[in-house]
Design an enzyme around this catalytic site. Structure first.
Site, mmCIF file in Angstrom:
data_model
loop_
_atom_site.group_PDB
_atom_site.id
_atom_site.type_symbol
_atom_site.label_atom_id
_atom_site.label_comp_id
_atom_site.label_asym_id
_atom_site.label_seq_id
_atom_site.Cartn_x
_atom_site.Cartn_y
_atom_site.Cartn_z
ATOM 1 N N ASP A 154 0.822 -1.214 0.000
ATOM 2 C CA ASP A 154 0.000 0.000 0.000
ATOM 3 C C ASP A 154 0.861 1.272 0.000
ATOM 4 O O ASP A 154 2.092 1.209 0.010
ATOM 5 C CB ASP A 154 -0.919 -0.060 1.237
ATOM 6 C CG ASP A 154 -2.292 0.508 0.960
ATOM 7 O OD1 ASP A 154 -2.432 1.343 0.056
ATOM 8 O OD2 ASP A 154 -3.244 0.114 1.676
ATOM 9 N N ASP A 209 -10.125 3.611 -3.325
ATOM 10 C CA ASP A 209 -10.841 2.401 -2.908
ATOM 11 C C ASP A 209 -12.246 2.295 -3.496
ATOM 12 O O ASP A 209 -12.967 3.277 -3.615
ATOM 13 C CB ASP A 209 -10.944 2.369 -1.378
ATOM 14 C CG ASP A 209 -9.593 2.086 -0.742
ATOM 15 O OD1 ASP A 209 -8.590 2.013 -1.468
ATOM 16 O OD2 ASP A 209 -9.562 1.933 0.492
HETATM 17 C C1 GLA Z 1 -5.988 1.278 1.472
HETATM 18 C C2 GLA Z 1 -6.152 0.289 0.319
HETATM 19 C C3 GLA Z 1 -7.269 -0.677 0.645
HETATM 20 C C4 GLA Z 1 -6.956 -1.403 1.948
HETATM 21 C C5 GLA Z 1 -6.717 -0.406 3.060
HETATM 22 C C6 GLA Z 1 -6.208 -1.082 4.322
HETATM 23 O O1 GLA Z 1 -7.085 2.100 1.592
HETATM 24 O O2 GLA Z 1 -6.411 0.965 -0.872
HETATM 25 O O3 GLA Z 1 -7.478 -1.592 -0.415
HETATM 26 O O4 GLA Z 1 -5.823 -2.204 1.745
HETATM 27 O O5 GLA Z 1 -5.762 0.575 2.685
HETATM 28 O O6 GLA Z 1 -5.966 -0.172 5.341
#
Ligand code: GLA
Length: 408
Positions: A154, A209
């Site tokens: 990430d 997301d």
């Molecule tokens: C980010 C990523 C998500 C998830 C969260 C976890 O937002 O884009 O897909 O992995 O972190 O904290």
């Protein structure tokens, strides 16, 4: 020295030189020749992960037939981490994962699945747990010892870092640890990872997301998550960067997480048309029959997994809200997906000769005037005749007609 001794010494010298030439670090090639398929904990469970959930999900992936249709990776997302020890080695949360990650990975492997985990290029993950910054080589070694096969990496808490460099560091660390790992870059497209990701990872997120809604934006204050159609709209014009072993990733699936069955079907169909990674994000243990049916439709999955690996595209859309998506497949075949985005059912007629088209990216052309194609409705699993006939169909609101056209 005799000539024989000279030759022996020379051979020994060459062998010594060769064994000391460092291997140039690279990603592990060939691990994702078709878009990766699996399951990830985040979309449904967030931080509520523990070893029981992972074991039961592994069991359910087998018993509910997910593994039979190609889902291979079981990935634990954020929040599995405990503290680093005094030497900096990462440990899992001892309360959630009392048996340790090696035992859990062994269990997942014993089910015929591959084991995946999550970390972050920053010093903290998005949920505030220990990130990998400054510990990349240690973490990669730890993952190799545990038996990790897939790493989602990430991009939170990375102010001042260069994205390509940070992801390259982890790629090199994984390579040095010598266990082949699918490397999933989760940088949300903020630094246009499709421009530099191919040499580093096997897939890269293209947006922020996803959220379990059809066309909404969910405002979280400083950031938003996006419904499935918003995700499709946010990034256009990058399909040429996707292909075997290096995929655009529009995020994990929300099928079974609250949309209607029709909407879930649209979501899954469009992800398959886009050759997206298919990482289920729902509760596999208690999913409903319609959810299972969507996630395990082999003929729709075959469109996603087509070995040509060309990301499909929206060819046109009508004023009534019908979008026509197309995807070239191997052996001159094509997938077509007619998506009704409107609020009402629409009856449409398809005059196949009007669909003569060519794709600038793959350089392939569809010409039903030059060859006849047999048509198969992939969701109803039935024949719809051929391109010699007029096709007349009614598509419910927010639903699709997804077809494979096979050259006769
Ligand atoms: C980010 C990523 C998500 C998830 C969260 C976890 O937002 O884009 O897909 O992995 O972190 O904290």
């Amino acid at each position: 020295m005799t000539p024989r001794l000279w030759v022996s010494c020379a051979v020994l010298f060459i062998l010594l030189c060769v064994s000391f030439v460092p291997l140039r670090a690279q990603k592990f090639d060939g691990l994702a020749l078709t878009p990766p398929m699996g399951w990830n904990s985040w979309n449904k469970f967030g931080c509520a992960v523990d070893e029981r959930l992972i074991r039961e999900t592994a069991d359910a992936m087998v018993s509910r037939g997910m593994t039979t249709v190609g889902y291979r990776y079981l990935v634990i997302d954020d929040c599995w981490q405990g503290q680093r020890d005094s030497l900096g080695w990462i440990r899992p949360d001892p309360l959630r994962f009392p048996s340790g990650m090696k035992a859990l990975a062994d269990y997942v492997h014993s089910k015929g699945l591959k084991f995946g985990i999550y970390s972050c290029a920053g010093n903290q993950t998005c949920a505030g747990y220990a990130g990998s910054r400054g510990h990349e080589y240690q973490d990669a070694l730890t993952y190799a010892q545990w038996g990790v096969d897939y790493l989602k990496y990430d991009w939170c808490n990375t102010t001042g870092l260069n994205a390509a460099a940070a992801y390259t560091t982890m790629r090199d660390a994984l390579f040095a640890a010598k266990r082949p790992v699918v490397f999933s870059l989760c940088e949300w497209g903020d630094n246009q990872s499709w421009l530099w990701g191919k040499e580093i990872g096997h897939l890269w997120r293209t947006t922020g997301d996803i959220a379990p809604c059809f066309d909404c934006e969910v405002n979280h204050g400083s950031w938003s998550s996006w419904g499935v159609m918003k995700i499709v709209e946010i990034r256009k014009g990058i399909r040429q960067y996707s292909g075997p072993d290096h995929w655009n990733d529009p995020d994990m699936l929300e099928v079974g997480n609250g949309m209607t069955v029709n909407e879930d079907r649209v979501h899954f169909s469009i992800w398959c048309m886009m050759a997206a990674p298919l990482i289920a994000g729902n509760d596999i243990i208690s999913m409903s029959a319609p959810t299972l049916e969507i996630l395990t439709n082999r003929e729709v999955i075959a469109v996603d997994q087509d070995s040509l690996g060309v990301q499909g595209f929206r060819y046109t859309c009508t004023p009534e809200g019908i979008e026509v998506w197309v995807k070239p497949l191997v052996r001159g075949n094509w997938a077509f997906c007619l998506l009704n985005r409107s609020e009402a059912a629409r009856t449409i007629q398809v005059k196949w000769p009007e669909f003569k088209l060519s794709d600038d990216i793959s350089k392939l052309a569809f010409d039903p005037g030059a060859a006849t194609f047999a048509i198969r409705d992939l969701w109803k699993r039935q024949s719809l005749g051929s391109t010699q006939q007029l096709l007349r169909v009614t598509i419910p609101s927010k639903d699709v007609l997804m077809m494979r056209l096979t050259k006769q």
